[in-house]
Write a protein that holds these residues in place. Structure first.
Motif, PDB file in Angstrom:
ATOM      1  N   VAL A 109      46.467  23.625  -4.995  1.00 14.33           N
ATOM      2  CA  VAL A 109      47.291  22.624  -5.159  1.00 14.33           C
ATOM      3  C   VAL A 109      47.700  21.770  -5.168  1.00 14.33           C
ATOM      4  CG1 VAL A 109      49.238  23.988  -7.137  1.00 14.33           C
ATOM      5  CG2 VAL A 109      48.031  25.736  -5.917  1.00 14.33           C
ATOM      6  N   SER A 110      48.093  21.272  -6.264  1.00 14.01           N
ATOM      7  CA  SER A 110      48.507  19.345  -6.089  1.00 14.01           C
ATOM      8  C   SER A 110      49.387  19.256  -7.220  1.00 14.01           C
ATOM      9  CB  SER A 110      47.513  18.356  -5.636  1.00 14.01           C
ATOM     10  OG  SER A 110      46.901  17.880  -7.121  1.00 14.01           O
ATOM     11  N   THR A 111      50.231  17.972  -6.529  1.00 17.68           N
ATOM     12  CA  THR A 111      51.784  17.474  -7.752  1.00 17.68           C
ATOM     13  C   THR A 111      51.271  16.099  -7.774  1.00 17.68           C
ATOM     14  OG1 THR A 111      53.114  17.562  -6.415  1.00 17.68           O
ATOM     15  CG2 THR A 111      53.504  18.872  -7.054  1.00 17.68           C
ATOM     16  N   PHE A 112      51.381  16.079  -9.456  1.00 15.52           N
ATOM     17  CA  PHE A 112      50.788  14.681  -9.712  1.00 15.52           C
ATOM     18  C   PHE A 112      51.838  13.693 -10.620  1.00 15.52           C
ATOM     19  CE2 PHE A 112      48.495  16.919 -12.991  1.00 15.52           C
ATOM     20  CZ  PHE A 112      48.554  16.051 -13.817  1.00 15.52           C
ATOM     21  N   SER A 113      51.591  12.358 -10.757  1.00 22.21           N
ATOM     22  CA  SER A 113      53.056  11.770 -12.006  1.00 22.21           C
ATOM     23  C   SER A 113      52.099  10.972 -12.278  1.00 22.21           C
ATOM     24  CB  SER A 113      53.987  11.829 -11.176  1.00 22.21           C
ATOM     25  OG  SER A 113      53.988  10.359 -10.146  1.00 22.21           O
ATOM     26  N   ARG A 114      52.402  10.803 -14.117  1.00 28.89           N
ATOM     27  CA  ARG A 114      51.998   9.892 -14.433  1.00 28.89           C
ATOM     28  C   ARG A 114      50.681   8.990 -13.216  1.00 28.89           C
ATOM     29  NH1 ARG A 114      50.518   9.583 -19.693  1.00 28.89           N
ATOM     30  NH2 ARG A 114      48.501   8.503 -18.793  1.00 28.89           N
ATOM     31  N   ASP A 115      52.176   7.898 -12.758  1.00 25.69           N
ATOM     32  CA  ASP A 115      51.488   6.897 -12.415  1.00 25.69           C
ATOM     33  C   ASP A 115      51.591   6.638 -10.807  1.00 25.69           C
ATOM     34  OD1 ASP A 115      54.136   6.754 -11.610  1.00 25.69           O
ATOM     35  OD2 ASP A 115      55.195   5.135 -11.963  1.00 25.69           O
ATOM     36  N   GLY A 116      51.389   8.825 -10.082  1.00 18.02           N
ATOM     37  CA  GLY A 116      51.791   8.719  -8.024  1.00 18.02           C
ATOM     38  C   GLY A 116      52.682   8.822  -8.126  1.00 18.02           C
ATOM     39  N   ASP A 117      53.536   7.563  -8.873  1.00 22.01           N
ATOM     40  CA  ASP A 117      55.225   7.696  -8.034  1.00 22.01           C
ATOM     41  C   ASP A 117      56.870   8.557  -7.940  1.00 22.01           C
ATOM     42  OD1 ASP A 117      55.065   4.595  -8.050  1.00 22.01           O
ATOM     43  OD2 ASP A 117      56.058   4.105  -9.896  1.00 22.01           O
ATOM     44  N   GLY A 118      57.162   8.425  -7.303  1.00 24.50           N
ATOM     45  CA  GLY A 118      58.026   9.424  -6.991  1.00 24.50           C
ATOM     46  C   GLY A 118      58.903  10.018  -8.636  1.00 24.50           C
ATOM     47  N   VAL A 119      59.680  11.187  -8.623  1.00 24.76           N
ATOM     48  CA  VAL A 119      60.763  11.220  -9.620  1.00 24.76           C
ATOM     49  C   VAL A 119      61.758  12.193  -9.415  1.00 24.76           C
ATOM     50  CG1 VAL A 119      58.390  11.509 -11.638  1.00 24.76           C
ATOM     51  CG2 VAL A 119      59.473  13.340 -10.197  1.00 24.76           C
ATOM     52  N   ARG A 120      62.448  12.014 -10.371  1.00 25.97           N
ATOM     53  CA  ARG A 120      63.969  12.862  -9.704  1.00 25.97           C
ATOM     54  C   ARG A 120      64.245  13.772 -11.490  1.00 25.97           C
ATOM     55  NH1 ARG A 120      69.111  12.886 -11.832  1.00 25.97           N
ATOM     56  NH2 ARG A 120      70.325  12.751 -10.366  1.00 25.97           N
ATOM     57  N   LEU A 121      63.888  15.172 -10.562  1.00 30.66           N
ATOM     58  CA  LEU A 121      64.317  15.938 -11.450  1.00 30.66           C
ATOM     59  C   LEU A 121      65.780  16.105 -11.987  1.00 30.66           C
ATOM     60  CD1 LEU A 121      62.233  18.263  -9.297  1.00 30.66           C
ATOM     61  CD2 LEU A 121      61.055  16.643 -11.376  1.00 30.66           C
ATOM     62  N   ALA A 122      65.689  16.918 -13.281  1.00 29.72           N
ATOM     63  CA  ALA A 122      66.761  17.254 -13.437  1.00 29.72           C
ATOM     64  C   ALA A 122      67.555  17.616 -13.397  1.00 29.72           C
ATOM     65  CB  ALA A 122      65.669  18.674 -15.467  1.00 29.72           C
TER      66      ALA A 122
END
Length: 199
Positions: A42-55
Motif C-alpha cells: 500500500v502506498s500513497t501518491f500525488s500527481r507530481d509526487g510533491d507533498g500536500v496539505r489536507l483539508a
C-alpha cells in the motif's frame, strides 16, 4: 486478477483531501499487509509526487508520484474540498479514465465519487457519497443510481463509500472481498474498530 509480484494498492492524495478519507482506508489496507498472503503493498501518491496539505491542515509527503506508483490492483480516490478542483480539471479526469482502464478496482471515499462521476465512471451505475452531497452527485451525472442507505456500494470494478468514516467500512469490505472474511476480521480486531458511538 493476477497478484504476481504482489497486490498493489495506491491511495491518491491531493491538496484539501479530507484527512480521514485518506488515512482511514490507509490504516485498514496497511494493516492488511501484515496479515495477508497476497503480498499486499500500500502506498500513497500525488500527481507530481510533491507533498500536500489536507483539508484540516495535516501535511503529508506521499511515497510516489502518479508516474512512478506503477500499475495498481486497487486505486482509492478520497474526497474533500479539494475534490471540487479535480472535478473541473480535464487533465485529472482524463488521467482517471486511463487509470480506470488499467486498474481492476477503483474505489472512492465520500465526495471522491463526484470526481469519478465527472470522469464518466459512474454512468448508469449504483453509487453513494456523503449524505450532504447526493443532490450534487445527481447534478454531475443524472444517470447515477444513488443509494442513500448504504455505507458503501460495491458494483464490482467500482466501489464507492458514503462520507468520511464510511471509507473504513469500505476498506474492510474490500479486504474481505479480495482475500477473505477471516483476514478482514483479523484486521478489524487489530485496529480495535468496533463502532459504539458515545453520543
Amino acid at each position: 486478477m493476477s497478484t504476481e509480484g504482489g497486490f498493489h494498492v495506491g491511495i491518491l492524495v491531493f491538496d484539501d483531501a479530507e484527512e480521514l478519507d485518506v488515512v482511514g482506508p490507509f490504516e485498514v489496507l496497511a494493516e492488511w499487509m501484515e496479515h495477508s498472503d497476497l503480498k499486499v503493498h500500500v502506498s500513497t501518491f500525488s500527481r507530481d509526487g510533491d507533498g500536500v496539505r489536507l483539508a484540516k491542515g495535516m501535511r503529508m509527503v506521499p511515497a510516489h508520484s502518479a508516474d512512478d506508483v506503477g500499475p495498481l490492483h486497487l486505486l482509492v480516490h478520497p474526497g474533500g474540498w479539494g475534490a471540487r478542483a479535480l472535478m473541473a480539471d480535464p487533465a485529472h479526469l482524463e488521467w482517471l479514465r486511463l487509470v480506470r482502464a488499467q486498474t481492476p478496482v477503483v474505489a472512492s471515499v465520500c465526495t471522491g465519487s463526484l470526481v469519478l462521476a465527472a470522469a464518466g465512471l459512474l454512468a448508469g451505475r449504483p453509487a453513494t457519497t456523503h449524505h450532504h452531497h447526493y443532490d450534487e452527485l445527481a447534478q454531475v451525472d443524472p444517470s447515477v443510481v444513488i443509494d442513500t442507505e448504504a455505507r458503501f456500494v460495491d458494483d464490482g470494478d467500482v466501489v464507492t463509500s458514503a462520507g468520511v468514516s464510511a471509507g473504513i467500512d469500505m476498506a474492510l469490505h474490500l479486504v474481505a472481498r479480495l482475500e477473505s472474511d477471516v483476514v478482514a476480521r483479523t484486521v478489524r480486531a487489530a485496529l480495535q474498530y468496533d463502532p459504539a458511538p458515545p453520543v
